[in-house]
Design an enzyme around this catalytic site. Structure first.
Site, short mmCIF file in Angstrom:
data_model
loop_
_atom_site.label_atom_id
_atom_site.label_comp_id
_atom_site.label_asym_id
_atom_site.label_seq_id
_atom_site.Cartn_x
_atom_site.Cartn_y
_atom_site.Cartn_z
N SER A 17 83.13 27.44 56.80
CA SER A 17 82.20 28.62 57.52
C SER A 17 80.85 27.86 57.72
CB SER A 17 82.00 29.66 56.44
OG SER A 17 81.06 30.73 56.62
N GLY B 66 75.95 46.55 54.64
CA GLY B 66 76.78 47.82 54.61
C GLY B 66 77.48 47.82 55.86
N LEU B 67 77.60 46.89 56.58
CA LEU B 67 78.29 46.76 58.01
C LEU B 67 79.67 46.12 57.78
CD1 LEU B 67 75.10 46.17 60.26
CD2 LEU B 67 76.15 48.28 59.89
N ASP C 150 86.73 50.23 55.58
CA ASP C 150 86.28 49.01 56.28
C ASP C 150 87.34 48.30 57.17
OD1 ASP C 150 84.06 50.05 54.67
OD2 ASP C 150 83.96 48.60 53.40
C1 GLA Z 1 82.18 50.75 50.99
C2 GLA Z 1 83.63 50.59 50.80
C3 GLA Z 1 84.32 51.58 51.53
C4 GLA Z 1 83.78 52.89 51.28
C5 GLA Z 1 82.40 52.91 51.67
C6 GLA Z 1 81.67 54.30 51.38
O1 GLA Z 1 81.96 50.04 52.47
O2 GLA Z 1 84.06 49.18 50.95
O3 GLA Z 1 85.91 51.52 51.05
O4 GLA Z 1 84.08 53.60 50.28
O5 GLA Z 1 81.58 51.69 50.70
O6 GLA Z 1 82.07 55.36 52.20
#
Ligand code: GLA
Length: 381
Positions: free
Chosen positions: A68, A123-124, A171
């Protein structure tokens, strides 16, 4: 795509030959529907244009090597492994190989070079992008008969069982099943999807994403605790999942729970599912601006009932609203990460400046903001 040429260059440098192909998978923002996925509920993500790219070529059977551009370390090689054997970032591709083999597929040996432009720890869904790029590559390379609608659950299994993170299916579904110019309305129980037209520019609107750059803290433990609390509540209420508590039945359900914290967790999930359905109805009707209050209500619910926001994201939401956003909310699992705001397209600079000014008045690391458009899901380039 620079990230594609980066992955190809890393492959050549590492393996001394051309890759057989390049496979890209995006990060995501979730427009609305947070923590509803593992409660069998509804979510509405769209894919970001930012991707992870896997440059992949063949290797002898039973041998996989991954490198990577994000690490200075040596490439990681492994044969068939059991969950947890490969750790760190290489655990994600190793988990995909394991999950495919465990499902009975004859996974081709492969050399894999990864490059990514999805911010990590924001958080993406950078991990889902990694999993999905590798999964799509191995399925194509091996000619495996794994339809697109079955791929997210397999990638989720890699993350749950191999890596050991108890996440839902949001996700991976977003990274694999989203389409450009659409938001993905997903029923996390049936796994049925509806591609909702989501061309904000045509309406003079935009989604501004603000990365709070807040350090992610306690994410794993707190996420698992929320999940446990929801599952325990469903057990007490005698339903398969909180998705089965209708909004009309919420007051009755809450009256059956003794614990105030658990009551608030349940209230978030039940009202959030309804907000997703209401958002979808408004988008279908072309009434996009009117989703704003639902986005903001989702944020308030995450802040007060689910308790997964931090000061930086709350401040960003408030500043965006004061600057005239139609609605704003944290997106993703929480405890840091990003905020999205629905704004008039010509107010991007003003909204960004307002959030930056609010951060400057506190001792926060400056935020990073950009306009997010809905890109395509995982694909061979
Ligand atoms: C993270 C988790 C998802 C979901 C979100 C909250 O991204 O990987 O499965 O639970 O949090 O909506």
């Amino acid at each position: 795509m620079t990230v594609a040429s980066d992955a190809a260059a890393a492959f050549r440098a590492q393996f001394g030959t051309e890759p057989a192909g390049l496979w890209a998978a995006p990060g995501r923002v979730n427009l609305i529907g947070e923590h509803t996925d593992y409660n069998d509920g509804f979510v509405l993500p769209f894919a970001l244009p930012q991707c992870t790219v896997a440059a992949v070529g063949p290797a002898p059977a039973g041998e996989w090597t991954v490198c990577s551009t994000a690490t200075d370390g040596d490439p990681v090689s492994f044969g068939p492994t059991e969950p947890g054997e490969v750790t760190g970032w290489a655990g994600y591709p190793a988990g995909i190989v394991w999950a495919l083999r465990d499902a009975g597929f004859d996974v081709p040996g492969a050399r894999i070079a990864l490059a990514s432009e999805v911010p990590v720890g924001s958080g993406l869904s950078s991990s889902a992008a990694l999993e999905s790029s590798v999964l799509t590559a191995l399925v194509d390379l091996g000619g495996l008969d794994l339809p697109v609608d079955r791929r997210p659950a397999l990638a989720q299994r890699a993350e749950n069982v191999y890596v050991g993170a108890p996440t839902g299916i949001l996700d991976q579904s977003a990274s694999i099943r989203c389409q450009a110019g659409r938001a993905l309305f997903l029923d996390c129980r049936s796994l049925e999807v509806e591609q909702i037209p989501f061309d904000l520019a045509a309406e003079g609107l935009a989604i501004l994403v603000v990365n709070s750059n807040a350090p992610h803290q306690h994410v794993d433990g707190e996420y698992g605790a929320r999940r446990k609390s929801c599952e325990e509540a469903a057990r007490i209420l005698g339903v398969p999942a909180l998705r089965d508590v209708p909004l009309e039945g919420l007051a009755d359900a809450l009256a059956k729970l003794d614990d105030d914290v658990m009551r608030r967790r349940v209230r978030h999930i039940v009202t959030e599912d309804q907000r997703v359905l209401d958002t979808v109805a408004l988008l279908r009707a072309g009434r996009t601006r009117e989703i704003g209050p639902l986005l903001t209500a989702s944020h308030v619910s995450m802040r007060d009932d689910f308790e997964i926001t931090v000061a930086q994201v709350d401040v960003a939401v408030e500043a965006a609203l004061e600057a005239g956003a139609y609605g704003a909310r944290m997106t993703g699992g929480g405890f840091g990460g990003c905020v999205l705001a629905l704004i008039d397209a010509d107010r991007a600079a003003g909204t960004t400046a307002a959030v930056e000014a609010a951060y400057a008045g506190r001792s926060f690391t400056p935020p990073t903001s950009w306009i997010a458009t809905a890109g395509p899901g995982a694909t061979k380039l």
